[in-house]
Design a protein around this motif. Structure first.
Motif, PDB file in Angstrom:
ATOM      1  N   UNK A 199      25.877 -59.715 -48.260  1.00 22.88           N
ATOM      2  CA  UNK A 199      24.906 -59.852 -47.258  1.00 22.88           C
ATOM      3  C   UNK A 199      25.532 -60.925 -46.140  1.00 22.88           C
ATOM      4  N   UNK A 200      25.713 -62.023 -46.984  1.00 24.72           N
ATOM      5  CA  UNK A 200      26.588 -63.433 -46.125  1.00 24.72           C
ATOM      6  C   UNK A 200      27.726 -62.887 -45.506  1.00 24.72           C
ATOM      7  N   UNK A 201      28.619 -62.228 -46.044  1.00 27.51           N
ATOM      8  CA  UNK A 201      29.751 -61.656 -45.016  1.00 27.51           C
ATOM      9  C   UNK A 201      29.233 -60.882 -43.973  1.00 27.51           C
ATOM     10  N   UNK A 202      28.460 -59.955 -43.870  1.00 26.09           N
ATOM     11  CA  UNK A 202      27.928 -59.205 -42.888  1.00 26.09           C
ATOM     12  C   UNK A 202      27.341 -60.238 -41.819  1.00 26.09           C
ATOM     13  N   UNK A 203      26.622 -61.216 -42.219  1.00 25.75           N
ATOM     14  CA  UNK A 203      26.168 -62.339 -41.299  1.00 25.75           C
ATOM     15  C   UNK A 203      27.178 -62.730 -40.428  1.00 25.75           C
ATOM     16  N   UNK A 217      33.546 -61.713 -48.385  1.00 25.64           N
ATOM     17  CA  UNK A 217      33.608 -60.385 -49.014  1.00 25.64           C
ATOM     18  C   UNK A 217      34.787 -60.564 -50.068  1.00 25.64           C
ATOM     19  N   UNK A 218      35.720 -61.357 -49.991  1.00 23.15           N
ATOM     20  CA  UNK A 218      36.652 -61.490 -51.014  1.00 23.15           C
ATOM     21  C   UNK A 218      35.949 -62.201 -52.565  1.00 23.15           C
ATOM     22  N   UNK A 219      34.935 -63.018 -52.230  1.00 21.75           N
ATOM     23  CA  UNK A 219      34.326 -63.494 -53.699  1.00 21.75           C
ATOM     24  C   UNK A 219      33.556 -62.386 -54.215  1.00 21.75           C
ATOM     25  N   UNK A 220      32.823 -61.792 -53.201  1.00 25.84           N
ATOM     26  CA  UNK A 220      32.121 -60.693 -53.692  1.00 25.84           C
ATOM     27  C   UNK A 220      32.813 -59.595 -54.705  1.00 25.84           C
ATOM     28  N   UNK A 221      34.194 -59.304 -53.974  1.00 32.25           N
ATOM     29  CA  UNK A 221      34.844 -58.426 -54.488  1.00 32.25           C
ATOM     30  C   UNK A 221      35.259 -58.777 -55.946  1.00 32.25           C
ATOM     31  N   UNK A 222      35.714 -60.226 -56.157  1.00 28.69           N
ATOM     32  CA  UNK A 222      36.073 -60.732 -57.367  1.00 28.69           C
ATOM     33  C   UNK A 222      34.813 -60.435 -58.301  1.00 28.69           C
ATOM     34  N   UNK A 223      33.540 -60.756 -57.994  1.00 30.65           N
ATOM     35  CA  UNK A 223      32.519 -60.750 -58.655  1.00 30.65           C
ATOM     36  C   UNK A 223      32.397 -59.345 -59.331  1.00 30.65           C
ATOM     37  N   UNK A 241      36.108 -52.195 -47.710  1.00 29.73           N
ATOM     38  CA  UNK A 241      36.101 -51.672 -46.375  1.00 29.73           C
ATOM     39  C   UNK A 241      36.070 -52.917 -45.316  1.00 29.73           C
ATOM     40  N   UNK A 242      35.216 -53.816 -45.819  1.00 31.14           N
ATOM     41  CA  UNK A 242      34.771 -55.042 -44.933  1.00 31.14           C
ATOM     42  C   UNK A 242      36.208 -55.790 -44.567  1.00 31.14           C
ATOM     43  N   UNK A 243      36.736 -56.015 -45.570  1.00 31.39           N
ATOM     44  CA  UNK A 243      38.142 -56.862 -45.676  1.00 31.39           C
ATOM     45  C   UNK A 243      39.102 -56.011 -44.837  1.00 31.39           C
ATOM     46  N   UNK A 244      39.143 -54.628 -44.755  1.00 31.99           N
ATOM     47  CA  UNK A 244      40.140 -53.992 -43.943  1.00 31.99           C
ATOM     48  C   UNK A 244      39.774 -54.081 -42.527  1.00 31.99           C
ATOM     49  N   UNK A 245      38.242 -53.934 -42.252  1.00 30.19           N
ATOM     50  CA  UNK A 245      38.010 -54.224 -40.944  1.00 30.19           C
ATOM     51  C   UNK A 245      38.103 -55.545 -40.314  1.00 30.19           C
ATOM     52  N   UNK A 246      38.037 -56.375 -41.180  1.00 31.18           N
ATOM     53  CA  UNK A 246      38.192 -57.937 -40.783  1.00 31.18           C
ATOM     54  C   UNK A 246      39.854 -58.340 -40.560  1.00 31.18           C
TER      55      UNK A 246
END
Length: 285
Positions: A199-203, A217-223, A241-246
């Motif tokens: 959610x924080x990443x989207x914000x 998003x990277x930290x979320x992915x690691x979790x 997907x978020x990281x790819x768009x970024x």
């Protein structure tokens, strides 16, 4: 088993709950069996095994009724609502969550009451009924203000963040998501930490803060990867997907702000480059 469920270790939670259920059956202690059935249901729910979770909860209700454990029946209703909501059966889920909430209020159980209120906030947010979601959030805030709620702070803040996000208030969504991530990190709840960070990443993305979004998003992915069980695949795909768009956004921004000579050189990609668009890798960026 409770501790394992809280940190997202489904395999360990199952093992402890199965052992506890067997011991409770050998000792003929109905209360112990009921508690272990709830633990198993929660573990199966988090593992995405919804049918198994519902079977455990039905058995929990069946064992609670003859001995007059109305609180346990309320817990079974609440947990059933959680499972049904994940299946998209929102009408049935709402009825179960409302039933559980009524029991917890009658028995003055603030922690389970807060859990049911947070679930109803998320449910009505998902349905787009933001006005109703805000009513439940106000009740949750009032309950927390009494100091009677001791557990699952991350859950309440995630519910707040999701409502703010749906309402278009990115700043409040980010603040609540960061509080949720901090609370989950402190409590070792990696699953909830990952959910909050998404959610924080989207914000951050919506505000154009690409580096901060990528970090979240990277930290979320690691979790999610650290937990590894099946239902987290969707979370991992979403983060990727978020990281790819970024990454794509960063390339476009870098191209737009590069000197003209660099942009011209970028259009003349080296022979053998498989990309059809500007490729920072070809230029050593």
């Amino acid at each position: 088993a409770w501790a394992a469920n809280r940190r997202g270790d489904v395999a360990a939670a199952r093992r402890w709950a199965v052992d506890g259920l067997e011991i409770s059956r050998q000792l003929a202690t109905p209360r112990g069996q009921i508690t272990c059935l709830e633990l198993l249901a929660v573990a199966e729910r988090e593992a995405g095994e919804h049918a198994a979770a519902l079977r455990y909860l039905e058995e929990m209700r069946r064992r609670s009724r003859p001995i007059g454990h109305s609180w346990d029946e309320g817990v079974a209703q609440y947990q059933t609502g959680e499972v049904l909501a994940r299946q998209g059966r929102y009408g049935e889920a709402r009825a179960c969550l409302d039933g559980g909430l009524a029991v917890f209020r009658a028995m003055a159980d603030a922690n389970y009451e807060a859990a049911a209120l947070a679930s109803l906030v998320r449910l009505h947010t998902t349905l787009g009924d933001l006005a109703r979601a805000r009513v439940y959030l106000e009740q949750l805030d009032g309950l927390i203000a009494t100091g009677a709620v001791q557990y699952n702070i991350a859950e309440w803040e995630i519910a707040r963040a999701l409502l703010a996000e749906r309402a278009g208030d990115a700043a409040q969504a980010l603040a609540a998501a960061e509080r949720a991530a901090a609370a989950a990190r402190s409590a070792g709840q990696r699953l909830r930490q990952g959910d909050a960070l998404v959610i924080a990443g989207r914000a951050h993305e919506r505000a154009g803060r690409w580096e901060e979004a990528a970090a979240a998003h990277s930290e979320a992915l690691a979790c999610y990867k650290s937990l590894g069980h099946a239902p987290l695949r969707e979370g991992r795909r979403a983060c990727a997907g978020h990281l790819g768009r970024l990454d794509s956004r960063a390339r476009r921004v870098a191209y737009a702000t590069a000197p003209l000579a660099v942009r011209r050189a970028a259009r003349q990609q080296p022979a053998g480059c498989p990309r059809k668009h500007w490729c920072p890798g070809c230029l050593g960026w």
